[in-house]
Design a protein around this motif. Structure first.
Motif, mmCIF file in Angstrom:
data_model
loop_
_atom_site.group_PDB
_atom_site.id
_atom_site.type_symbol
_atom_site.label_atom_id
_atom_site.label_comp_id
_atom_site.label_asym_id
_atom_site.label_seq_id
_atom_site.Cartn_x
_atom_site.Cartn_y
_atom_site.Cartn_z
ATOM 1 N N ILE A 1 -23.483 26.806 -5.121
ATOM 2 C CA ILE A 1 -24.379 26.041 -4.253
ATOM 3 C C ILE A 1 -24.356 24.577 -4.683
ATOM 4 N N PHE A 2 -23.930 23.728 -3.766
ATOM 5 C CA PHE A 2 -23.799 22.296 -4.021
ATOM 6 C C PHE A 2 -24.863 21.523 -3.239
ATOM 7 N N ARG A 3 -25.109 20.264 -3.675
ATOM 8 C CA ARG A 3 -25.925 19.318 -2.902
ATOM 9 C C ARG A 3 -25.412 17.919 -3.207
ATOM 10 N N HIS A 4 -26.089 16.911 -2.683
ATOM 11 C CA HIS A 4 -25.563 15.558 -2.810
ATOM 12 C C HIS A 4 -25.895 14.911 -4.155
ATOM 13 N N VAL A 5 -25.160 13.861 -4.477
ATOM 14 C CA VAL A 5 -25.425 13.082 -5.690
ATOM 15 C C VAL A 5 -26.799 12.423 -5.572
ATOM 16 N N ASN A 6 -27.373 12.050 -6.707
ATOM 17 C CA ASN A 6 -28.707 11.444 -6.743
ATOM 18 C C ASN A 6 -29.697 12.274 -5.920
ATOM 19 N N PRO A 7 -29.954 13.492 -6.350
ATOM 20 C CA PRO A 7 -30.697 14.438 -5.513
ATOM 21 C C PRO A 7 -32.150 14.042 -5.288
ATOM 22 N N ASP A 8 -32.660 14.424 -4.126
ATOM 23 C CA ASP A 8 -34.069 14.223 -3.788
ATOM 24 C C ASP A 8 -34.727 15.590 -3.640
ATOM 25 N N GLY A 9 -35.975 15.591 -3.191
ATOM 26 C CA GLY A 9 -36.713 16.842 -3.084
ATOM 27 C C GLY A 9 -36.114 17.818 -2.099
ATOM 28 N N ASP A 10 -35.535 17.324 -1.016
ATOM 29 C CA ASP A 10 -34.949 18.215 -0.014
ATOM 30 C C ASP A 10 -33.670 18.863 -0.533
ATOM 31 N N SER A 11 -32.807 18.086 -1.180
ATOM 32 C CA SER A 11 -31.555 18.659 -1.681
ATOM 33 C C SER A 11 -31.831 19.664 -2.797
ATOM 34 N N LEU A 12 -32.756 19.336 -3.695
ATOM 35 C CA LEU A 12 -33.080 20.264 -4.786
ATOM 36 C C LEU A 12 -33.893 21.447 -4.278
ATOM 37 N N GLY A 13 -34.806 21.210 -3.348
ATOM 38 C CA GLY A 13 -35.602 22.311 -2.805
ATOM 39 C C GLY A 13 -34.740 23.335 -2.099
ATOM 40 N N SER A 14 -33.774 22.861 -1.306
ATOM 41 C CA SER A 14 -32.888 23.789 -0.602
ATOM 42 C C SER A 14 -31.955 24.491 -1.584
#
Length: 317
Positions: free
Chosen positions: A22-35
């Motif tokens: 499971i990947f998300r974007h660099v410099n994560p925010d609450g939405d990327s980490l929450g998902s």
């Protein structure tokens, strides 16, 4: 696209694959980490025989989310099905994405650079957490922990349900997550209260805000942020000092990075600004976007273009 009318590719991927990264974007925010953590927790709780890797490096202070990213070899990743969350294009994927068995892309940013073997992208949704929550709730196996991560992402990306992409579906999904045990009061306190140090920094940066014809701008030099021990990304968050002022039609923060360039963000009440952001090595939503300016010349050019946007908007009304 309404998610109820699509085949649930997320659940299919989970059920059909043994290894999931499971990947998300660099410099994560609450939405990327929450998902990311909401999905990982869901899989770990409901499919304990699956191997789940949480990809990406953390440089944030969002301690509500665990800091247990995976260190995975390239050979192992080749066996995995990748699920990429909240990431508008491939270059922003964090976590050494190279090759995986397949790629499912789930996002709510405008789909200007489509990628993935399958993608579920809906720019009308408030957040990626809203999309993921709706897909997972179809199985009705969402725990309090999963619900809390997902509601955290919705709350932070909607700024407590205040942005224009907050739709009836957003509130319905949030209500279901609360029914699963997510504590909206606790989450609001966690993400929307500030430290005394932050309060003092806001008072300082407020004095550096410039205002002209509906445009509020804040330039934070490297010298200024060094004075208070802030990284460029930390300093960028102080754009908040310009929020919720009636006369500010558009606000923009420019933060000087260590390399002499500038990173920043744009916010608007009702004027489309992501077109400007895209001209300056960035992009995002209609009323909220990020960018990178190469030097002070580009900073000043952007301010001129934003002022012109405001003038044209006033003329057209």
């Amino acid at each position: 696209m309404h998610l109820n009318y699509t085949m649930n590719k997320l659940i299919q991927t989970i059920e059909n694959e043994d290894i999931i990264a499971i990947f998300r974007h660099v410099n994560p925010d609450g939405d990327s980490l929450g998902s990311q953590y909401g999905l990982a927790t869901y899989i770990q709780e409901n499919y304990p025989d699956k191997t789940v890797y949480i990809m990406g490096e953390r440089n944030d202070d969002l301690d509500f989310f665990p800091h247990n990213e995976s260190d995975v070899s390239e050979e192992e990743l080749k066996k995995a099905a990748a699920i990429v969350l909240d990431t508008a294009n491939k270059v922003r994927i964090d976590g050494q994405y190279i090759h995986t068995k397949s790629l499912l892309n789930i996002d709510h940013h405008p789909n200007e650079h489509p990628y993935g073997d399958v993608y579920i992208v809906d720019s009308e949704r408030s957040s990626t957490c809203e999309i993921v929550a709706e897909l997972l709730l179809e199985k009705n196996e969402v725990s309090e922990k999963t619900a809390s991560y997902l509601l955290a992402g919705i709350l932070t990306d909607t700024v407590r349900f205040s942005i224009e992409n907050t739709k009836p579906e957003t509130l319905r999904v949030a209500a279901k997550l609360i029914e699963k045990g997510a504590n909206i009061s606790m989450l609001s306190r966690t993400f929307f209260t500030k430290r005394y140090e932050d309060f003092n920094h806001e008072r300082i940066f407020m004095q550096h805000v410039e205002y002209e014809e509906g445009l509020a701008s804040l330039l934070i030099s490297k010298e200024l942020r060094d004075q208070y021990g802030l990284t460029d990304r930390d300093a960028k968050q102080y754009a908040i000092v310009m929020y919720n002022v009636k006369e500010f039609e558009i606000n923009v923060v420019f933060v000087e990075s260590d390399d002499g360039g500038y990173i920043g963000s744009l916010r608007s009440k009702d004027i489309t600004i992501n077109t400007i952001a895209s001209k300056y090595h960035g992009g995002g939503h209609r009323l909220a976007a990020g960018f990178k300016a190469c030097d002070l010349f580009e900073v000043n050019e952007m301010k001129k273009e934003l002022l012109e946007l405001i003038r044209n908007h006033k003329t057209s009304q």
